[in-house]
Design a protein around this motif. Structure first.
Motif, PDB file in Angstrom:
ATOM      1  N   CYS A 244      11.664  -0.576  -6.692  1.00  0.00           N
ATOM      2  CA  CYS A 244      10.307  -0.563  -7.239  1.00  0.00           C
ATOM      3  C   CYS A 244       9.267  -0.411  -6.133  1.00  0.00           C
ATOM      4  O   CYS A 244       8.283   0.321  -6.289  1.00  0.00           O
ATOM      5  CB  CYS A 244      10.057  -1.834  -8.040  1.00  0.00           C
ATOM      6  N   LEU A 245       9.475  -1.098  -5.024  1.00  0.00           N
ATOM      7  CA  LEU A 245       8.564  -0.940  -3.892  1.00  0.00           C
ATOM      8  C   LEU A 245       8.622   0.495  -3.358  1.00  0.00           C
ATOM      9  O   LEU A 245       7.581   1.092  -3.044  1.00  0.00           O
ATOM     10  CB  LEU A 245       8.935  -1.927  -2.782  1.00  0.00           C
ATOM     11  N   TYR A 246       9.829   1.043  -3.279  1.00  0.00           N
ATOM     12  CA  TYR A 246       9.968   2.435  -2.853  1.00  0.00           C
ATOM     13  C   TYR A 246       9.216   3.357  -3.818  1.00  0.00           C
ATOM     14  O   TYR A 246       8.532   4.304  -3.387  1.00  0.00           O
ATOM     15  CB  TYR A 246      11.445   2.824  -2.792  1.00  0.00           C
ATOM     16  N   ALA A 247       9.325   3.081  -5.109  1.00  0.00           N
ATOM     17  CA  ALA A 247       8.664   3.923  -6.112  1.00  0.00           C
ATOM     18  C   ALA A 247       7.153   3.889  -5.957  1.00  0.00           C
ATOM     19  O   ALA A 247       6.481   4.926  -6.086  1.00  0.00           O
ATOM     20  CB  ALA A 247       9.068   3.465  -7.511  1.00  0.00           C
ATOM     21  N   LEU A 248       6.588   2.713  -5.688  1.00  0.00           N
ATOM     22  CA  LEU A 248       5.141   2.627  -5.489  1.00  0.00           C
ATOM     23  C   LEU A 248       4.705   3.432  -4.271  1.00  0.00           C
ATOM     24  O   LEU A 248       3.628   4.044  -4.269  1.00  0.00           O
ATOM     25  CB  LEU A 248       4.721   1.168  -5.339  1.00  0.00           C
TER      26      LEU A 248
END
Length: 346
Positions: A244-248
């Motif tokens: 999720c952090l990568y996606a942001l």
């Protein structure tokens, strides 16, 4: 060799890429339930700041975000006002009644949206014979409304109307970040008047799962109690929080590409005899169209296109949905249009 599947059924069909998987493999983890997972803690802090709230809670799904929010804001027997086509009405397996014990009072809006005047008209004085109205919920973007983005002024007027009447407010933000990219309005501005709001990572952002529910510190503390109660603790969930952090960091701005491809798809659908669509209504990554060709319905067209490697989503007897996302490129849009047109000709 068969053609690869062009999956327009939903943006939940995205697959994590190699770089996202590497981030997951390298994630520092701990016991999330005990507050010891540093990656989850980082994601919750970032999500709270993104939506302008005091705190956030990482949960397995957006549906759990909605159900926990209803349970925290309301007591059993109380009422939630929402648009008639909202996700909490028709797509959460009756969870509002089964889990929170609340009644849903639908408002018939336009494209999944209603106005403050419509809300005001449905409010009532406290009446011992009627459910106590406790919460107003909105969905931004609207799914059954074709990915429509709520005007910010309408949201602020609805929130003010609800609060003036003593009701809490909740925003289903399954595709809120699509609304942000399409409109240029920040997530915090969209969520400003709402006591709780959440964002999803498993749709356009391409993570394998998870959603963040945000609100005040007191709200999130009670939400954590419900997380435990319904089995939402995931322990070393930093592995997926890292995605999720990568996606942001990498997949947020590129939502604009999905929106452009949705318009490309809609324009192509408009040129196919036997289909009907209002291209002007396509604001984000959802494309709804109607089948007008004699002898065809949604199930038949979905089966015909799937046989040729294109998956669409029937949304009614003669209504179809196609959803663009990071795993469908420009060539996939062209191929999908060719297959749909050929099916109807055949």
């Amino acid at each position: 060799m068969p053609m690869p599947l062009i999956d327009l059924f939903s943006d939940t069909k995205t697959q994590p890429g190699a770089a996202m998987r590497a981030a997951m493999a390298a994630a520092e983890v701990g016991d999330e339930r005990a507050g010891e997972d540093p990656t989850v803690n980082a994601l919750e802090a970032r999500g709270a700041a993104l939506l302008g709230k005091e705190a956030a809670l990482y949960l397995p799904s957006g549906t759990m975000c909605n159900e926990i929010a209803l349970a925290v804001h309301c007591r059993p027997g109380e009422a939630v006002l929402c648009e008639a086509g909202a996700h909490i009405v028709g797509f959460e397996a009756g969870g509002a009644a089964a889990l929170a014990g609340v009644m849903l009072e639908p408002i018939s809006g336009t494209r999944g949206m209603f106005t403050a005047a419509q809300l005001r008209a449905q409010l009532r004085a406290d009446n011992l014979q009627a459910p106590l109205q406790r919460l107003v919920a909105v969905e931004n973007t609207t799914n059954l409304g074709g990915g429509a983005v709520w005007p910010l002024q309408d949201l602020r007027e609805i929130a003010a109307c609800a609060h003036d009447a003593g009701l809490a407010t909740h925003m289903d933000g399954a595709r809120l970040l699509n609304a942000v990219v399409a409109s240029g309005v920040s997530a915090a501005d969209f969520a400003q008047g709402f006591d709780s709001a959440w964002i999803d990572f498993s749709k356009g952002l391409g993570a394998p799962g998870g959603a963040l529910l945000t609100g005040s510190k007191a709200f999130v503390r009670e939400a954590r109690r419900w997380q435990l109660r319904i089995g939402g603790a995931m322990r070393q969930s930093g592995i997926i929080a890292a995605a999720c952090l990568y996606a942001l960091d990498h997949n947020l701005a590129r939502l604009a590409v999905d929106h452009a491809r949705a318009r490309q798809l809609a324009q192509g659908v408009a040129r196919i005899p036997g289909l009907g669509i209002d291209v002007a209504t396509v604001q984000t990554n959802l494309v709804y169209f109607d089948i007008t060709a004699p002898g065809w319905d949604a199930a038949k067209l979905a089966a015909a296109t799937l046989a040729q490697g294109v998956r669409l989503c029937p949304m009614g007897a003669r209504r179809m949905r196609a959803v663009t996302h990071l795993d469908v490129d420009d060539a996939g849009i062209v191929r999908a249009l060719e297959v749909i047109a050929a099916a109807l000709r055949g």
